[in-house]
Design an enzyme around this catalytic site. Structure first.
Site, mmCIF file in Angstrom:
data_model
loop_
_atom_site.group_PDB
_atom_site.id
_atom_site.type_symbol
_atom_site.label_atom_id
_atom_site.label_comp_id
_atom_site.label_asym_id
_atom_site.label_seq_id
_atom_site.Cartn_x
_atom_site.Cartn_y
_atom_site.Cartn_z
ATOM 1 N N GLY A 276 0.842 -1.204 0.000
ATOM 2 C CA GLY A 276 0.000 0.000 0.000
ATOM 3 C C GLY A 276 0.869 1.243 0.000
ATOM 4 N N GLY B 272 1.578 3.474 -2.029
ATOM 5 C CA GLY B 272 1.059 4.716 -2.606
ATOM 6 C C GLY B 272 0.030 5.405 -1.725
ATOM 7 N N GLY B 273 -0.368 4.773 -0.638
ATOM 8 C CA GLY B 273 -1.451 5.300 0.197
ATOM 9 C C GLY B 273 -0.970 6.156 1.353
ATOM 10 N N ARG B 274 -1.942 6.644 2.137
ATOM 11 C CA ARG B 274 -1.626 7.522 3.288
ATOM 12 C C ARG B 274 -0.703 6.818 4.284
ATOM 13 N NH1 ARG B 274 -6.813 8.983 1.803
ATOM 14 N NH2 ARG B 274 -7.575 7.005 2.613
ATOM 15 N N LYS C 290 -12.072 7.697 4.552
ATOM 16 C CA LYS C 290 -12.116 6.360 5.174
ATOM 17 C C LYS C 290 -13.286 5.555 4.617
ATOM 18 C CE LYS C 290 -11.776 3.905 9.578
ATOM 19 N NZ LYS C 290 -10.750 2.989 9.066
ATOM 20 N N HIS D 16 -13.428 10.029 11.736
ATOM 21 C CA HIS D 16 -12.276 9.923 10.833
ATOM 22 C C HIS D 16 -12.483 10.819 9.604
ATOM 23 C CE1 HIS D 16 -11.384 6.226 13.109
ATOM 24 N NE2 HIS D 16 -10.147 6.383 12.676
ATOM 25 N N GLY E 13 -2.251 -3.804 9.442
ATOM 26 C CA GLY E 13 -3.024 -2.695 10.022
ATOM 27 C C GLY E 13 -4.363 -2.512 9.356
HETATM 28 N N1 LIG Z 1 -4.235 -0.331 12.363
HETATM 29 C C1 LIG Z 1 -3.867 0.956 12.345
HETATM 30 O O1 LIG Z 1 -3.164 1.448 13.244
HETATM 31 C C2 LIG Z 1 -4.280 1.780 11.177
HETATM 32 C C3 LIG Z 1 -5.002 1.204 10.180
HETATM 33 N N2 LIG Z 1 -5.335 1.916 9.059
HETATM 34 C C4 LIG Z 1 -5.999 1.139 8.023
HETATM 35 O O2 LIG Z 1 -5.062 0.923 6.969
HETATM 36 C C5 LIG Z 1 -5.758 0.795 5.736
HETATM 37 C C6 LIG Z 1 -5.178 1.787 4.725
HETATM 38 O O3 LIG Z 1 -5.445 3.099 5.166
HETATM 39 P P1 LIG Z 1 -4.937 4.361 4.315
HETATM 40 O O4 LIG Z 1 -3.469 4.285 4.117
HETATM 41 O O5 LIG Z 1 -5.540 5.551 4.950
HETATM 42 O O6 LIG Z 1 -5.689 4.072 2.926
HETATM 43 P P2 LIG Z 1 -5.215 4.441 1.450
HETATM 44 O O7 LIG Z 1 -6.396 4.191 0.577
HETATM 45 O O8 LIG Z 1 -4.561 5.779 1.444
HETATM 46 O O9 LIG Z 1 -4.068 3.359 1.145
HETATM 47 C C7 LIG Z 1 -4.299 2.022 0.821
HETATM 48 C C8 LIG Z 1 -3.312 1.669 -0.242
HETATM 49 O O10 LIG Z 1 -3.361 0.267 -0.478
HETATM 50 C C9 LIG Z 1 -3.316 0.103 -1.884
HETATM 51 N N3 LIG Z 1 -3.784 -1.198 -2.291
HETATM 52 C C10 LIG Z 1 -5.053 -1.591 -2.577
HETATM 53 N N4 LIG Z 1 -5.054 -2.881 -2.963
HETATM 54 C C11 LIG Z 1 -3.760 -3.302 -2.940
HETATM 55 C C12 LIG Z 1 -3.119 -4.519 -3.285
HETATM 56 N N5 LIG Z 1 -3.821 -5.578 -3.703
HETATM 57 N N6 LIG Z 1 -1.777 -4.607 -3.181
HETATM 58 C C13 LIG Z 1 -1.063 -3.541 -2.759
HETATM 59 N N7 LIG Z 1 -1.603 -2.348 -2.444
HETATM 60 C C14 LIG Z 1 -2.948 -2.237 -2.527
HETATM 61 C C15 LIG Z 1 -4.161 1.257 -2.414
HETATM 62 O O11 LIG Z 1 -3.957 1.443 -3.799
HETATM 63 P P3 LIG Z 1 -5.060 2.257 -4.678
HETATM 64 O O12 LIG Z 1 -5.171 3.607 -4.070
HETATM 65 O O13 LIG Z 1 -4.477 2.236 -6.038
HETATM 66 O O14 LIG Z 1 -6.341 1.472 -4.546
HETATM 67 C C16 LIG Z 1 -3.603 2.382 -1.567
HETATM 68 O O15 LIG Z 1 -2.409 2.894 -2.105
HETATM 69 C C17 LIG Z 1 -7.235 1.028 6.070
HETATM 70 O O16 LIG Z 1 -7.855 -0.228 6.266
HETATM 71 C C18 LIG Z 1 -7.181 1.796 7.377
HETATM 72 O O17 LIG Z 1 -8.334 1.688 8.143
HETATM 73 C C19 LIG Z 1 -4.983 3.205 8.896
HETATM 74 C C20 LIG Z 1 -4.276 3.851 9.882
HETATM 75 C C21 LIG Z 1 -3.868 3.182 11.102
HETATM 76 O O1 LIG Z 2 -8.494 4.668 8.231
HETATM 77 C C1 LIG Z 2 -7.850 5.340 9.072
HETATM 78 O O2 LIG Z 2 -7.403 6.454 8.797
HETATM 79 C C2 LIG Z 2 -7.616 4.758 10.393
HETATM 80 N N1 LIG Z 2 -7.962 3.528 10.574
HETATM 81 C C3 LIG Z 2 -7.814 2.770 11.762
HETATM 82 C C4 LIG Z 2 -9.171 2.369 12.275
HETATM 83 O O3 LIG Z 2 -10.021 1.935 11.471
HETATM 84 O O4 LIG Z 2 -9.398 2.454 13.475
HETATM 85 C C5 LIG Z 2 -6.917 3.413 12.779
HETATM 86 C C6 LIG Z 2 -6.933 4.900 12.801
HETATM 87 O O5 LIG Z 2 -7.993 5.326 13.597
HETATM 88 C C7 LIG Z 2 -6.921 5.545 11.432
#
Ligand SMILES: NC(=O)C1=CN([C@@H]2O[C@H](COP(=O)(O)OP(=O)(O)OC[C@H]3O[C@@H](n4cnc5c(N)ncnc54)[C@H](OP(=O)(O)O)[C@@H]3O)[C@@H](O)[C@H]2O)C=CC1
Ligand SMILES: O=C(O)C1=N[C@H](C(=O)O)C[C@H](O)C1
Length: 268
Positions: free
Chosen positions: A10, A12-14, A161, A157, A100
Site C-alpha cells: 500500500g 502509494g497510500g496515506r 475512510k 475519521h 493494520g
Molecule cells: N491499524 C492501524 O493502526 C491503522 C489502520 N489503518 C488502516 O489501513 C488501511 C489503509 O489506510 P490508508 O493508508 O488511509 O488508505 P489508502 O487508501 O490511502 O491506502 C491504501 C493503499 O493500499 C493500496 N492497495 C489496494 N489494494 C492493494 C493490493 N492488492 N496490493 C497492494 N496495495 C494495494 C491502495 O492502492 P489504490 O489507491 O491504487 O487502490 C492504496 O495505495 C485502512 O484499512 C485503514 O483503516 C490506517 C491507519 C492506522
Molecule cells: O483509516 C484510518 O485512517 C484509520 N484507521 C484505523 C481504524 O479503522 O481504526 C486506525 C486509525 O484510527 C486511522
C-alpha cells in the site's frame, strides 16, 4: 543482527507513505520493496520521493512475487482482500506480516488466522498506537468496574475512510465486552435509525462520524445514573501508527508462527 528487509504494501497510500518514512528512519530496518496495486497511479514512482523524503532508489511496484522475494517482513495497511492474499503468501514464505488493514469480515479474519497457523508470524491490530492500546486496558477495567453503566463508542475519521465502525472502535468494543465477560458480536448495536425503541440492556453502541482530515478520534462513554465517564484518544499524526507497526515488526523477529496483537508487542 542483519537488517530486517521490509516490504511496505500500500506504498502509494496515506499509511504506506508514513510507513516508508518510518522504516527508512529506523536503524536495523531496510526498505526491501514498495508494493501497490498494478493499476496504482503511484506505480514506478520512487518510494522515498513519493513519501516526501529523499529518493530511496526503490520504485513502487505492482509485482507481488518480485517484492516478496528475499524479504523478511511486510508492513501491510491496504484492503481486506489484499491482506488476506498477502497473509497466504507470508505463510508459504515464513514471513513476518504486520497487518493494520481494518474492515475485515469474520471470514477474512479467519483466513488470516489460518495463515498464522500455517507459517506466518502475524501481528494484526485495528490500531498500532501506544495510546489506543493503553486506552483499551482502561476501557476493560472501567467496563468491569461499572457493570451497570451503558457503553457507547463514538469515532470520527477523515472523509476518505471506507470502513465503519473503525477498527479502533471495534478494538475498544472488544475490550469493553471482555471487561463485561460478554461476546461483542451478540451485544453490539452498530447502527440506529428510525423508531428503535429504548436502548437494549447490556448492549455496546457504536456511532460513526466522517469528515475533513481527522486522523482518528475515539471516545468510549460509560453512562450511568446522573454521571458519565468519557475515555478518549485523539490521533494527531499517522506517525503514531507507523512507529507502532515498526515496533511490531522488530518484536516479531524470531517469534514462532502465530497470530499476535499489539497488546502482545507492548506487553500489556
Ligand atoms: N491499524 C492501524 O493502526 C491503522 C489502520 N489503518 C488502516 O489501513 C488501511 C489503509 O489506510 P490508508 O493508508 O488511509 O488508505 P489508502 O487508501 O490511502 O491506502 C491504501 C493503499 O493500499 C493500496 N492497495 C489496494 N489494494 C492493494 C493490493 N492488492 N496490493 C497492494 N496495495 C494495494 C491502495 O492502492 P489504490 O489507491 O491504487 O487502490 C492504496 O495505495 C485502512 O484499512 C485503514 O483503516 C490506517 C491507519 C492506522
Ligand atoms: O483509516 C484510518 O485512517 C484509520 N484507521 C484505523 C481504524 O479503522 O481504526 C486506525 C486509525 O484510527 C486511522
Amino acid at each position: 543482527m542483519a537488517e530486517l528487509k521490509v516490504v511496505v504494501a500500500g506504498a502509494g497510500g496515506r499509511m504506506g507513505a508514513t510507513n516508508i518514512k518510518a522504516v527508512a528512519a529506523t536503524p536495523g530496518l531496510a526498505i526491501h520493496a514498495a508494493l501497490d496495486r498494478p493499476e496504482s497511479s503511484a506505480l514506478d514512482a520512487d518510494a522515498g520521493s513519493h513519501s516526501g523524503i529523499a529518493p530511496l532508489g526503490v520504485p513502487i511496484t505492482g509485482d507481488v512475487e518480485a517484492a516478496l522475494a528475499g524479504a523478511d517482513a511486510i508492513l501491510d495497511f491496504t484492503t481486506p482482500t489484499s491482506s488476506v492474499a498477502l497473509a497466504r503468501r507470508a505463510a508459504e514464505l515464513r514471513l513476518i506480516h504486520v497487518i493494520g488493514t481494518t474492515g475485515c469480515t469474520p471470514e477474512e479474519d479467519a483466513e488470516i488466522a489460518a495463515a498464522a497457523e500455517s507459517g506466518a508470524v502475524i501481528v494484526k491490530s485495528g490500531n498500532f498506537s501506544l495510546g489506543v492500546n493503553l486506552l483499551a486496558e482502561l476501557v476493560r477495567k472501567a467496563a468491569a468496574a461499572l457493570a451497570d453503566y451503558d457503553i457507547e463508542i463514538l469515532e470520527m475519521h477523515h472523509a476518505r475512510k471506507v470502513d465503519a465502525p473503525s477498527g479502533t472502535a471495534l478494538l475498544l468494543g472488544e475490550a469493553a465486552a471482555d471487561g463485561r465477560k460478554i461476546a461483542l458480536a451478540e451485544k453490539s448495536v452498530r447502527v440506529r435509525d428510525g423508531h428503535t425503541g429504548p436502548r437494549g440492556e447490556g448492549t455496546i453502541g457504536f456511532a460513526t462520524l466522517r469528515g475533513g482530515t481527522v486522523v482518528g478520534d475515539h471516545t468510549v462513554i460509560l453512562a450511568g445514573p446522573a454521571e458519565r465517564i468519557e475515555l478518549s484518544h485523539r490521533a494527531e499524526d499517522r506517525t503514531i501508527f507507523a512507529h507502532g507497526a515498526v515496533k511490531a515488526a522488530l518484536w516479531a523477529v524470531g517469534k514462532p508462527a502465530g497470530l499476535y496483537s499489539m497488546a502482545d508487542v507492548l506487553g500489556l
